[in-house]
Design a protein around this motif. Structure first.
Motif, PDB file in Angstrom:
ATOM      1  N   ASP A   1       0.829  -1.199   0.000  1.00 24.03           N
ATOM      2  CA  ASP A   1       0.000   0.000   0.000  1.00 24.03           C
ATOM      3  C   ASP A   1       0.869   1.256   0.000  1.00 24.03           C
ATOM      4  OD1 ASP A   1      -2.516  -1.219   0.076  1.00 24.03           O
ATOM      5  OD2 ASP A   1      -2.457  -1.454   2.238  1.00 24.03           O
ATOM      6  N   VAL A   2       0.574   2.158  -0.922  1.00 26.21           N
ATOM      7  CA  VAL A   2       1.159   3.498  -0.920  1.00 26.21           C
ATOM      8  C   VAL A   2       0.065   4.424  -0.382  1.00 26.21           C
ATOM      9  CG1 VAL A   2       2.257   5.289  -2.287  1.00 26.21           C
ATOM     10  CG2 VAL A   2       2.533   2.889  -2.930  1.00 26.21           C
ATOM     11  N   VAL A   3       0.248   4.913   0.835  1.00 29.12           N
ATOM     12  CA  VAL A   3      -0.829   5.588   1.558  1.00 29.12           C
ATOM     13  C   VAL A   3      -0.508   7.068   1.737  1.00 29.12           C
ATOM     14  CG1 VAL A   3      -2.222   5.596   3.653  1.00 29.12           C
ATOM     15  CG2 VAL A   3      -1.282   3.442   2.806  1.00 29.12           C
TER      16      VAL A   3
ATOM     17  N   LYS B   1      -4.641  19.431  -7.172  1.00 31.98           N
ATOM     18  CA  LYS B   1      -3.458  18.984  -6.446  1.00 31.98           C
ATOM     19  C   LYS B   1      -3.658  19.307  -4.981  1.00 31.98           C
ATOM     20  CE  LYS B   1       0.413  19.340  -9.685  1.00 31.98           C
ATOM     21  NZ  LYS B   1       1.671  20.079  -9.996  1.00 31.98           N
ATOM     22  N   ILE B   2      -3.056  18.496  -4.149  1.00 30.77           N
ATOM     23  CA  ILE B   2      -3.121  18.762  -2.714  1.00 30.77           C
ATOM     24  C   ILE B   2      -1.874  18.184  -2.063  1.00 30.77           C
ATOM     25  CG2 ILE B   2      -4.352  16.641  -2.098  1.00 30.77           C
ATOM     26  CD1 ILE B   2      -6.008  18.402  -0.150  1.00 30.77           C
ATOM     27  N   LYS B   3      -1.414  18.837  -1.011  1.00 30.84           N
ATOM     28  CA  LYS B   3      -0.221  18.363  -0.313  1.00 30.84           C
ATOM     29  C   LYS B   3      -0.621  17.346   0.739  1.00 30.84           C
ATOM     30  CE  LYS B   3       3.883  19.903   2.169  1.00 30.84           C
ATOM     31  NZ  LYS B   3       4.636  21.071   2.723  1.00 30.84           N
ATOM     32  N   ALA B   4       0.099  16.250   0.786  1.00 32.09           N
ATOM     33  CA  ALA B   4      -0.192  15.205   1.769  1.00 32.09           C
ATOM     34  C   ALA B   4       0.223  15.657   3.162  1.00 32.09           C
ATOM     35  CB  ALA B   4       0.537  13.922   1.401  1.00 32.09           C
ATOM     36  N   LEU B   5      -0.594  15.285   4.143  1.00 32.46           N
ATOM     37  CA  LEU B   5      -0.223  15.501   5.541  1.00 32.46           C
ATOM     38  C   LEU B   5       0.806  14.462   5.972  1.00 32.46           C
ATOM     39  CD1 LEU B   5      -3.832  16.074   6.940  1.00 32.46           C
ATOM     40  CD2 LEU B   5      -2.133  17.818   6.371  1.00 32.46           C
ATOM     41  N   SER B   6       0.730  13.278   5.374  1.00 26.85           N
ATOM     42  CA  SER B   6       1.720  12.235   5.629  1.00 26.85           C
ATOM     43  C   SER B   6       1.689  11.243   4.484  1.00 26.85           C
ATOM     44  CB  SER B   6       1.443  11.513   6.953  1.00 26.85           C
ATOM     45  OG  SER B   6       0.216  10.809   6.900  1.00 26.85           O
ATOM     46  N   ASN B   7       2.799  10.566   4.265  1.00 24.02           N
ATOM     47  CA  ASN B   7       2.901   9.500   3.271  1.00 24.02           C
ATOM     48  C   ASN B   7       3.529   8.289   3.931  1.00 24.02           C
ATOM     49  OD1 ASN B   7       2.118  10.871   0.684  1.00 24.02           O
ATOM     50  ND2 ASN B   7       3.799  12.211   1.281  1.00 24.02           N
ATOM     51  N   GLU B   8       3.070   7.122   3.523  1.00 22.56           N
ATOM     52  CA  GLU B   8       3.592   5.910   4.135  1.00 22.56           C
ATOM     53  C   GLU B   8       3.538   4.756   3.137  1.00 22.56           C
ATOM     54  OE1 GLU B   8       3.153   3.528   8.399  1.00 22.56           O
ATOM     55  OE2 GLU B   8       1.753   5.125   7.850  1.00 22.56           O
ATOM     56  N   LEU B   9       4.527   3.910   3.216  1.00 27.50           N
ATOM     57  CA  LEU B   9       4.567   2.686   2.433  1.00 27.50           C
ATOM     58  C   LEU B   9       4.398   1.528   3.405  1.00 27.50           C
ATOM     59  CD1 LEU B   9       5.103   1.598  -0.482  1.00 27.50           C
ATOM     60  CD2 LEU B   9       7.508   1.355   0.196  1.00 27.50           C
ATOM     61  N   MET B  10       3.382   0.678   3.208  1.00 30.86           N
ATOM     62  CA  MET B  10       3.139  -0.411   4.147  1.00 30.86           C
ATOM     63  C   MET B  10       2.572  -1.628   3.428  1.00 30.86           C
ATOM     64  SD  MET B  10      -0.340   0.848   6.118  1.00 30.86           S
ATOM     65  CE  MET B  10       0.327   2.469   6.497  1.00 30.86           C
TER      66      MET B  10
ATOM     67  N   SER C   1      -1.110  -0.999  -4.283  1.00 24.56           N
ATOM     68  CA  SER C   1      -2.435  -0.435  -4.057  1.00 24.56           C
ATOM     69  C   SER C   1      -2.242   1.008  -3.600  1.00 24.56           C
ATOM     70  CB  SER C   1      -3.173  -1.243  -2.978  1.00 24.56           C
ATOM     71  OG  SER C   1      -4.426  -0.673  -2.689  1.00 24.56           O
ATOM     72  N   SER C   2      -2.895   1.948  -4.293  1.00 22.89           N
ATOM     73  CA  SER C   2      -2.781   3.367  -3.946  1.00 22.89           C
ATOM     74  C   SER C   2      -3.969   3.780  -3.084  1.00 22.89           C
ATOM     75  CB  SER C   2      -2.746   4.229  -5.213  1.00 22.89           C
ATOM     76  OG  SER C   2      -1.663   3.853  -6.040  1.00 22.89           O
ATOM     77  N   VAL C   3      -3.682   4.366  -1.930  1.00 24.94           N
ATOM     78  CA  VAL C   3      -4.732   4.728  -0.980  1.00 24.94           C
ATOM     79  C   VAL C   3      -4.591   6.205  -0.618  1.00 24.94           C
ATOM     80  CG1 VAL C   3      -5.794   4.227   1.254  1.00 24.94           C
ATOM     81  CG2 VAL C   3      -4.628   2.401  -0.006  1.00 24.94           C
ATOM     82  N   VAL C   4      -5.697   6.941  -0.743  1.00 20.67           N
ATOM     83  CA  VAL C   4      -5.745   8.336  -0.292  1.00 20.67           C
ATOM     84  C   VAL C   4      -6.827   8.441   0.772  1.00 20.67           C
ATOM     85  CG1 VAL C   4      -6.084  10.748  -0.946  1.00 20.67           C
ATOM     86  CG2 VAL C   4      -5.011   9.153  -2.568  1.00 20.67           C
TER      87      VAL C   4
ATOM     88  N   GLY D   1      -3.572   5.179   8.940  1.00 18.14           N
ATOM     89  CA  GLY D   1      -3.048   3.879   8.559  1.00 18.14           C
ATOM     90  C   GLY D   1      -3.618   2.751   9.397  1.00 18.14           C
ATOM     91  N   THR D   2      -3.053   1.572   9.229  1.00 15.19           N
ATOM     92  CA  THR D   2      -3.556   0.378   9.910  1.00 15.19           C
ATOM     93  C   THR D   2      -2.732  -0.011  11.131  1.00 15.19           C
ATOM     94  OG1 THR D   2      -2.203  -1.039   8.472  1.00 15.19           O
ATOM     95  CG2 THR D   2      -4.472  -0.572   7.758  1.00 15.19           C
TER      96      THR D   2
END
Length: 282
Positions: free
Chosen positions: A13-15, A27-36, A96-99, A275-276
């Motif tokens: 997951d690319v979250v 466009k919008i800036k992410a508050l956080s990004n995570e790979l899980m 899997s791309s998750v927003v 996230g999870t």
């Protein structure tokens, strides 16, 4: 110690957590990004292990690659016993791309492309292990078809995680002893699902309905578990977390409604972070 086998797809997951979904061409800036690592069965197995159970994940992991190695390292760090069922050297774990939105507590998911693995390692011995239960998530369908009779002959309960209705759902329902499905799975309504379970001889089932709580039946008894009020930040994986917590508590207590209540509490708590995994690491 409780022991469970989780059969299902693994993904990477690319979250991204955002305040609000952008509009078309926005466009919008992410508050956080995570790979899980993710996937319904994988997430449920992680929860089961976090709650002190012994979880085995049977899933297609494919040939060594950066994605493969990342998922393996993550699972090992969470004390998951891994069984790679795939014998196809060309198989790659899907992205899997998750927003997820902080303002609404909702998410948008784009599942990865590619077919499920159809070439398998010999896993017949997997079903001779002393598991307390098996959970299926409606993925790894070719593998489940290959070992259908072994799963059907399993002495313990088979739990179905039904997130949404699929063409294969009737076959998975016929394997299940306890289907726990989302309201999205119920194509018509709860009554139609209840009738379907009755026709299949299923006397225990539950429907998770998010903020509307959980409906359940256990033989001649039925009821409703209210939702737990939380300030939701991210609902990603809440259903998977519900299933992992249910499986662990049901193994420990044998009490269906008690396990549903515990799962309801834990899944709600998980929505307070992104996230999870953040609720586990807090």
């Amino acid at each position: 110690m409780s022991r469970a086998l989780f059969i299902g797809r693994s993904v990477l997951d690319v979250v991204s957590l955002v305040e609000d979904f952008p509009g078309p061409d926005g466009k919008i800036k992410a508050l956080s990004n995570e790979l899980m690592s993710g996937g319904s069965a994988l997430n449920a197995a992680v929860v089961f292990a976090h709650l002190s159970g012994t979880a085995t994940l049977a899933s297609s992991l494919g040939a060594p690659s950066l994605m493969h190695d990342f998922v393996i390292a993550d699972l090992e760090s969470r004390r998951i016993q891994i069984r790679d069922i795939c014998n196809d050297p060309n198989y790659q774990i899907p992205f899997s791309s998750v927003v997820s939105t902080r303002s609404l507590g909702t998410r948008m998911i784009v599942n990865g492309s590619g077919d499920e693995c159809s070439l398998f390692n010999d896993c017949a011995d997997l079903f001779t292990h002393d598991f307390d239960l098996i959970q299926l998530d409606q993925y790894e369908r070719p593998f489940v078809e290959k070992y259908y009779d072994d799963i059907k002959a399993f002495a313990g309960p088979v739990i179905l995680d039904g997130g949404s209705w699929k063409d294969c759902s009737p076959d998975f329902l016929r394997l299940a002893d306890i289907p726990i499905v989302s309201e999205v799975f119920c194509q018509n309504d709860a009554r139609a699902f209840a009738d379907m379970c009755t026709d299949l001889g299923l006397t225990r089932w539950a429907i998770t309905r998010g903020a509307n709580g959980v409906l359940w039946r256990d033989g001649d008894n039925s009821g409703e578990i209210p939702s737990v009020p939380v300030s939701a930040v991210d609902t990603m994986g809440a259903g998977d977390i519900f299933h992992g917590a249910f499986c662990y508590t049901f193994c420990e207590t044998g009490n269906f409604v008690q396990a549903l209540n515990a799962a309801n509490q834990i899944a709600a708590k998980s929505c307070e972070g992104s996230g999870t995994r953040s609720w586990m690491d807090a």
